[in-house]
Design a protein around this motif. Structure first.
Motif, PDB file in Angstrom:
ATOM      1  N   GLU A  16       0.824  -1.202   0.000  1.00  0.00           N
ATOM      2  CA  GLU A  16       0.000   0.000   0.000  1.00  0.00           C
ATOM      3  C   GLU A  16       0.864   1.261   0.000  1.00  0.00           C
ATOM      4  OE1 GLU A  16      -3.971   1.737   2.173  1.00  0.00           O
ATOM      5  OE2 GLU A  16      -2.726   0.305   3.260  1.00  0.00           O
ATOM      6  N   ALA A  17       1.949   1.247   0.759  1.00  0.00           N
ATOM      7  CA  ALA A  17       2.810   2.428   0.817  1.00  0.00           C
ATOM      8  C   ALA A  17       3.404   2.738  -0.556  1.00  0.00           C
ATOM      9  CB  ALA A  17       3.921   2.222   1.851  1.00  0.00           C
ATOM     10  N   SER A  18       3.830   1.704  -1.279  1.00  0.00           N
ATOM     11  CA  SER A  18       4.372   1.907  -2.631  1.00  0.00           C
ATOM     12  C   SER A  18       3.313   2.470  -3.563  1.00  0.00           C
ATOM     13  CB  SER A  18       4.897   0.591  -3.198  1.00  0.00           C
ATOM     14  OG  SER A  18       5.924   0.082  -2.399  1.00  0.00           O
ATOM     15  N   ALA A  19       2.101   1.949  -3.437  1.00  0.00           N
ATOM     16  CA  ALA A  19       1.002   2.435  -4.278  1.00  0.00           C
ATOM     17  C   ALA A  19       0.716   3.903  -3.982  1.00  0.00           C
ATOM     18  CB  ALA A  19      -0.240   1.585  -4.058  1.00  0.00           C
ATOM     19  N   GLU A  20       0.764   4.284  -2.712  1.00  0.00           N
ATOM     20  CA  GLU A  20       0.522   5.685  -2.345  1.00  0.00           C
ATOM     21  C   GLU A  20       1.612   6.598  -2.900  1.00  0.00           C
ATOM     22  OE1 GLU A  20      -2.082   7.050  -1.212  1.00  0.00           O
ATOM     23  OE2 GLU A  20      -3.198   5.384  -0.353  1.00  0.00           O
ATOM     24  N   VAL A  21       2.856   6.122  -2.924  1.00  0.00           N
ATOM     25  CA  VAL A  21       3.955   6.909  -3.481  1.00  0.00           C
ATOM     26  C   VAL A  21       3.730   7.123  -4.983  1.00  0.00           C
ATOM     27  CG1 VAL A  21       6.429   6.884  -4.015  1.00  0.00           C
ATOM     28  CG2 VAL A  21       5.632   6.285  -1.724  1.00  0.00           C
ATOM     29  N   VAL A  22       3.340   6.068  -5.695  1.00  0.00           N
ATOM     30  CA  VAL A  22       3.075   6.177  -7.127  1.00  0.00           C
ATOM     31  C   VAL A  22       1.930   7.152  -7.376  1.00  0.00           C
ATOM     32  CG1 VAL A  22       2.286   4.928  -9.180  1.00  0.00           C
ATOM     33  CG2 VAL A  22       4.000   3.901  -7.675  1.00  0.00           C
ATOM     34  N   ALA A  23       0.852   7.021  -6.598  1.00  0.00           N
ATOM     35  CA  ALA A  23      -0.296   7.924  -6.758  1.00  0.00           C
ATOM     36  C   ALA A  23       0.107   9.369  -6.476  1.00  0.00           C
ATOM     37  CB  ALA A  23      -1.437   7.488  -5.843  1.00  0.00           C
ATOM     38  N   ALA A  24       0.940   9.572  -5.463  1.00  0.00           N
ATOM     39  CA  ALA A  24       1.400  10.927  -5.145  1.00  0.00           C
ATOM     40  C   ALA A  24       2.226  11.510  -6.288  1.00  0.00           C
ATOM     41  CB  ALA A  24       2.216  10.914  -3.853  1.00  0.00           C
ATOM     42  N   GLY A  25       3.043  10.668  -6.922  1.00  0.00           N
ATOM     43  CA  GLY A  25       3.818  11.132  -8.069  1.00  0.00           C
ATOM     44  C   GLY A  25       2.930  11.571  -9.219  1.00  0.00           C
ATOM     45  N   LEU A  26       1.860  10.813  -9.455  1.00  0.00           N
ATOM     46  CA  LEU A  26       0.919  11.206 -10.506  1.00  0.00           C
ATOM     47  C   LEU A  26       0.211  12.503 -10.140  1.00  0.00           C
ATOM     48  CD1 LEU A  26      -0.618   7.742 -11.468  1.00  0.00           C
ATOM     49  CD2 LEU A  26       0.956   9.135 -12.819  1.00  0.00           C
ATOM     50  N   ARG A  27      -0.204  12.621  -8.878  1.00  0.00           N
ATOM     51  CA  ARG A  27      -0.873  13.857  -8.448  1.00  0.00           C
ATOM     52  C   ARG A  27       0.061  15.057  -8.580  1.00  0.00           C
ATOM     53  NH1 ARG A  27      -3.273  10.147  -4.619  1.00  0.00           N
ATOM     54  NH2 ARG A  27      -1.639  10.619  -3.103  1.00  0.00           N
ATOM     55  N   ALA A  28       1.367  14.853  -8.328  1.00  0.00           N
ATOM     56  CA  ALA A  28       2.332  15.937  -8.476  1.00  0.00           C
ATOM     57  C   ALA A  28       2.437  16.409  -9.934  1.00  0.00           C
ATOM     58  CB  ALA A  28       3.704  15.490  -7.973  1.00  0.00           C
ATOM     59  N   GLN A  29       2.086  15.513 -10.867  1.00  0.00           N
ATOM     60  CA  GLN A  29       2.093  15.874 -12.284  1.00  0.00           C
ATOM     61  C   GLN A  29       0.739  16.388 -12.750  1.00  0.00           C
ATOM     62  OE1 GLN A  29       3.974  13.043 -14.926  1.00  0.00           O
ATOM     63  NE2 GLN A  29       5.110  12.172 -13.203  1.00  0.00           N
ATOM     64  N   GLY A  30      -0.176  16.594 -11.808  1.00  0.00           N
ATOM     65  CA  GLY A  30      -1.485  17.136 -12.144  1.00  0.00           C
ATOM     66  C   GLY A  30      -2.509  16.095 -12.570  1.00  0.00           C
ATOM     67  N   ILE A  31      -2.216  14.826 -12.324  1.00  0.00           N
ATOM     68  CA  ILE A  31      -3.133  13.742 -12.678  1.00  0.00           C
ATOM     69  C   ILE A  31      -3.818  13.265 -11.403  1.00  0.00           C
ATOM     70  CG2 ILE A  31      -3.341  11.430 -13.674  1.00  0.00           C
ATOM     71  CD1 ILE A  31      -0.638  12.021 -15.137  1.00  0.00           C
ATOM     72  N   PRO A  32      -5.137  13.436 -11.285  1.00  0.00           N
ATOM     73  CA  PRO A  32      -5.826  12.933 -10.088  1.00  0.00           C
ATOM     74  C   PRO A  32      -5.665  11.417  -9.993  1.00  0.00           C
ATOM     75  CG  PRO A  32      -7.292  14.285 -11.437  1.00  0.00           C
ATOM     76  CD  PRO A  32      -6.043  14.053 -12.233  1.00  0.00           C
ATOM     77  N   ALA A  33      -5.198  10.927  -8.864  1.00  0.00           N
ATOM     78  CA  ALA A  33      -4.956   9.492  -8.696  1.00  0.00           C
ATOM     79  C   ALA A  33      -5.385   9.065  -7.304  1.00  0.00           C
ATOM     80  CB  ALA A  33      -3.478   9.176  -8.911  1.00  0.00           C
ATOM     81  N   ALA A  34      -5.822   7.808  -7.212  1.00  0.00           N
ATOM     82  CA  ALA A  34      -6.225   7.229  -5.937  1.00  0.00           C
ATOM     83  C   ALA A  34      -5.750   5.784  -5.890  1.00  0.00           C
ATOM     84  CB  ALA A  34      -7.738   7.288  -5.786  1.00  0.00           C
ATOM     85  N   VAL A  35      -5.728   5.218  -4.695  1.00  0.00           N
ATOM     86  CA  VAL A  35      -5.317   3.826  -4.492  1.00  0.00           C
ATOM     87  C   VAL A  35      -6.528   3.026  -4.070  1.00  0.00           C
ATOM     88  CG1 VAL A  35      -3.868   2.281  -3.125  1.00  0.00           C
ATOM     89  CG2 VAL A  35      -2.975   4.491  -3.878  1.00  0.00           C
ATOM     90  N   GLU A  36      -6.719   1.871  -4.709  1.00  0.00           N
ATOM     91  CA  GLU A  36      -7.812   0.956  -4.371  1.00  0.00           C
ATOM     92  C   GLU A  36      -7.246  -0.420  -4.076  1.00  0.00           C
ATOM     93  OE1 GLU A  36     -10.471   0.648  -7.667  1.00  0.00           O
ATOM     94  OE2 GLU A  36     -11.433   2.563  -7.243  1.00  0.00           O
ATOM     95  N   ARG A  37      -7.872  -1.126  -3.162  1.00  0.00           N
ATOM     96  CA  ARG A  37      -7.527  -2.530  -2.917  1.00  0.00           C
ATOM     97  C   ARG A  37      -7.975  -3.323  -4.139  1.00  0.00           C
ATOM     98  NH1 ARG A  37      -4.437  -5.138   0.896  1.00  0.00           N
ATOM     99  NH2 ARG A  37      -4.927  -7.307   0.636  1.00  0.00           N
ATOM    100  N   ASP A  38      -7.119  -4.188  -4.678  1.00  0.00           N
ATOM    101  CA  ASP A  38      -7.438  -4.896  -5.919  1.00  0.00           C
ATOM    102  C   ASP A  38      -7.407  -6.408  -5.758  1.00  0.00           C
ATOM    103  OD1 ASP A  38      -8.152  -4.915  -8.626  1.00  0.00           O
ATOM    104  OD2 ASP A  38      -6.084  -5.122  -9.254  1.00  0.00           O
ATOM    105  N   ASP A  39      -7.676  -6.905  -4.550  1.00  0.00           N
ATOM    106  CA  ASP A  39      -7.792  -8.345  -4.368  1.00  0.00           C
ATOM    107  C   ASP A  39      -8.802  -8.615  -3.262  1.00  0.00           C
ATOM    108  OD1 ASP A  39      -6.442  -7.902  -1.974  1.00  0.00           O
ATOM    109  OD2 ASP A  39      -4.550  -8.647  -2.713  1.00  0.00           O
ATOM    110  N   ASP A  40      -9.067  -9.873  -3.026  1.00  0.00           N
ATOM    111  CA  ASP A  40     -10.076 -10.243  -2.042  1.00  0.00           C
ATOM    112  C   ASP A  40      -9.491 -10.564  -0.671  1.00  0.00           C
ATOM    113  OD1 ASP A  40     -12.067  -9.953  -3.916  1.00  0.00           O
ATOM    114  OD2 ASP A  40     -11.936 -12.035  -4.564  1.00  0.00           O
ATOM    115  N   LEU A  41      -8.202 -10.391  -0.513  1.00  0.00           N
ATOM    116  CA  LEU A  41      -7.573 -10.685   0.772  1.00  0.00           C
ATOM    117  C   LEU A  41      -7.806  -9.535   1.743  1.00  0.00           C
ATOM    118  CD1 LEU A  41      -4.164 -12.043  -0.520  1.00  0.00           C
ATOM    119  CD2 LEU A  41      -6.141 -13.350   0.240  1.00  0.00           C
ATOM    120  N   LEU A  42      -7.820  -9.862   3.006  1.00  0.00           N
ATOM    121  CA  LEU A  42      -7.938  -8.815   4.010  1.00  0.00           C
ATOM    122  C   LEU A  42      -6.613  -8.077   4.120  1.00  0.00           C
ATOM    123  CD1 LEU A  42      -9.813 -10.803   6.782  1.00  0.00           C
ATOM    124  CD2 LEU A  42     -10.772  -9.114   5.213  1.00  0.00           C
TER     125      LEU A  42
END
Length: 105
Positions: A16-42
């Protein structure tokens, strides 16, 4: 014709932390980005959350986001991997048959 989705997946991360870093990088470039859980595991809460996390962006920004991330501009078909795996297994089976037949004669 199906209605286009407002948000599409452009990238996946295992933490999750890596995904948040990637999303933050996109947001820094002006691209709205969010992180979603993409599996059925808890999820395990906190900074060590593991699993499969998708970075999603508005559909109209997906090409720009994929280009920024170095991803293919068009999403990959999920079935393509199955066909590639089947072709690899068939090739290995054919090679094994040729090897066995060559040893017999």
């Amino acid at each position: 014709m199906p209605k286009p989705k407002p948000f599409v997946r452009v990238h996946h991360e295992d933490h999750e932390a890596s995904a948040e870093v990637v999303a933050a990088g996109l947001r820094a470039q002006g691209i709205p980005a969010a992180v979603e859980r993409d599996d059925d595991l808890l999820a395990i809460a906190g900074p060590v959350a593991r699993g499969r996390f998708a970075i999603v962006v508005p559909d109209r920004q997906s090409r720009r986001a994929r280009r920024a991330l170095g991803e293919p501009l068009e999403p990959r078909s999920r079935g393509a991997g199955i066909y590639a795996t089947a072709a690899l297994l068939f090739g290995m089976l054919a090679a094994a048959v040729v090897y066995v037949v060559s040893r017999l004669f």
